[in-house]
Each structure stands twice: as C-alpha cells, then as structure tokens.
Design a protein around this motif. Structure first.
Motif, PDB file in Angstrom:
ATOM      1  N   ARG A   1     -15.571 -61.893  41.947  1.00 29.94           N
ATOM      2  CA  ARG A   1     -15.016 -60.627  42.446  1.00 29.94           C
ATOM      3  C   ARG A   1     -15.684 -59.413  41.800  1.00 29.94           C
ATOM      4  N   ASP A   2     -15.916 -59.454  40.490  1.00 25.93           N
ATOM      5  CA  ASP A   2     -16.540 -58.318  39.800  1.00 25.93           C
ATOM      6  C   ASP A   2     -17.984 -58.118  40.247  1.00 25.93           C
ATOM      7  N   THR A   3     -18.710 -59.209  40.451  1.00 30.32           N
ATOM      8  CA  THR A   3     -20.094 -59.110  40.915  1.00 30.32           C
ATOM      9  C   THR A   3     -20.148 -58.538  42.329  1.00 30.32           C
ATOM     10  N   ILE A   4     -19.265 -59.003  43.179  1.00 32.19           N
ATOM     11  CA  ILE A   4     -19.225 -58.493  44.561  1.00 32.19           C
ATOM     12  C   ILE A   4     -18.881 -57.005  44.550  1.00 32.19           C
ATOM     13  N   THR A   5     -17.908 -56.603  43.737  1.00 33.93           N
ATOM     14  CA  THR A   5     -17.531 -55.186  43.644  1.00 33.93           C
ATOM     15  C   THR A   5     -18.697 -54.351  43.144  1.00 33.93           C
ATOM     16  N   HIS A   6     -19.393 -54.847  42.120  1.00 35.06           N
ATOM     17  CA  HIS A   6     -20.558 -54.129  41.589  1.00 35.06           C
ATOM     18  C   HIS A   6     -21.600 -53.915  42.677  1.00 35.06           C
ATOM     19  N   TRP A   7     -21.949 -54.963  43.424  1.00 39.51           N
ATOM     20  CA  TRP A   7     -22.992 -54.838  44.439  1.00 39.51           C
ATOM     21  C   TRP A   7     -22.518 -54.019  45.630  1.00 39.51           C
ATOM     22  N   ARG A   8     -21.235 -54.080  45.959  1.00 37.39           N
ATOM     23  CA  ARG A   8     -20.725 -53.244  47.049  1.00 37.39           C
ATOM     24  C   ARG A   8     -20.884 -51.776  46.686  1.00 37.39           C
ATOM     25  N   ARG A   9     -20.524 -51.418  45.458  1.00 39.56           N
ATOM     26  CA  ARG A   9     -20.670 -50.028  45.012  1.00 39.56           C
ATOM     27  C   ARG A   9     -22.140 -49.623  44.928  1.00 39.56           C
ATOM     28  N   THR A  10     -22.980 -50.536  44.491  1.00 36.29           N
ATOM     29  CA  THR A  10     -24.414 -50.247  44.403  1.00 36.29           C
ATOM     30  C   THR A  10     -24.998 -49.995  45.783  1.00 36.29           C
TER      31      THR A  10
END
Length: 146
Positions: free
Chosen positions: A69-78
């Motif tokens: 979840r944290d990785t997906i959130t990071h890449w979504r924001r990126t």
C-alpha cells in the motif's frame, strides 16, 4: 570567488564577489554603513529537479512490492506530480503511445499501435505489418515490401 547578497539598513541591496565566506562585510555603496549578508534565495539553496519520468514508474506487481500500500501510494503521488509538471512544462512531456507488442523482438523497442497503423495503412494487414516490424528489428534495417 563566491558571489554573496548584501543588505544595508538604508534599504540598499547588492551583490558582491568576495574572496571567501569569512571575508568581512563590505561597506554600503550608497551610505557607507556596515552591511549584512542576506540569506541565499531559495533557488540557490538546492537544485530543482523534475519528478521522475513516467517510464521510471513500476510496470508490474513485483515493481510495487507485491501490492504494498505504501509503495502504491508513493508511486501514485509521484505520477500525479509528473502529470502536473508536464502540464506546466509541455516541453518535458514524454511520448506515451499504446504498446501493441513488447516481448521477444520488441523487448528493447516496443511496437506501438501508432507504428502498427502506419505500417498497415498501405497494405491494410496488421499481421503482415507486425511481421515486417519484427523482421526489421531482427536485422536492424528496413525491409523492402514483399
């Protein structure tokens, strides 16, 4: 020799090249009073860098740590930051065409639907156009139409 910004109590602001950061503050060119070194502008504190390109984003389940979840959130924001950046600076926009084939001969240079349509436009056969593109990528030179 670095360039520093200086300010005086009379309101005068100026830049001056000095031998080092420990050099004494120069006198004001207008009133002769002692000046103070101003903090550097925000642009000078660090280097501005655009967000990573869309091609840097993960393209697989393993690329996002198996759905972390944290990785997906990071890449979504990126990716959102990159989209905003490209809207403000269209000269940095990446070309993103839909990919028709990306395996085998097309691993290093994917076959896009745009290329496939251009090749099939003359003959009208997408299968033959894909085969022609595959032959070109194998040999590295354009093939004569058969």
């Amino acid at each position: 020799m670095p360039v520093y910004d200086y300010a005086c109590s009379c309101g005068t602001r100026f830049e001056l090249m000095v031998p080092s950061w420990s050099s004494p503050a120069p006198a004001c060119p207008d009133c002769g009073a002692t000046t103070a070194r101003r903090p550097p502008s925000p642009a000078m504190r660090g280097r501005a860098a655009p967000p990573p390109s869309m091609s840097a984003a993960p393209k697989s389940w393993e690329g996002v740590n198996r759905g972390d979840r944290d990785t997906i959130t990071h890449w979504r924001r990126t990716v959102e930051a990159r989209r905003d950046f490209e809207e403000r600076h269209p000269e940095h926009r990446e070309q993103r065409d839909a990919v028709a084939a990306h395996e085998g001969r097309f691993e290093r240079k994917p076959l896009t639907y745009r290329e496939l349509a251009a090749r099939a436009g003359t003959g009208g056969d997408a299968t033959q156009a894909a085969a022609e593109a595959s032959r070109e990528r194998r040999t590295g030179a354009p093939q004569a139409p058969s």
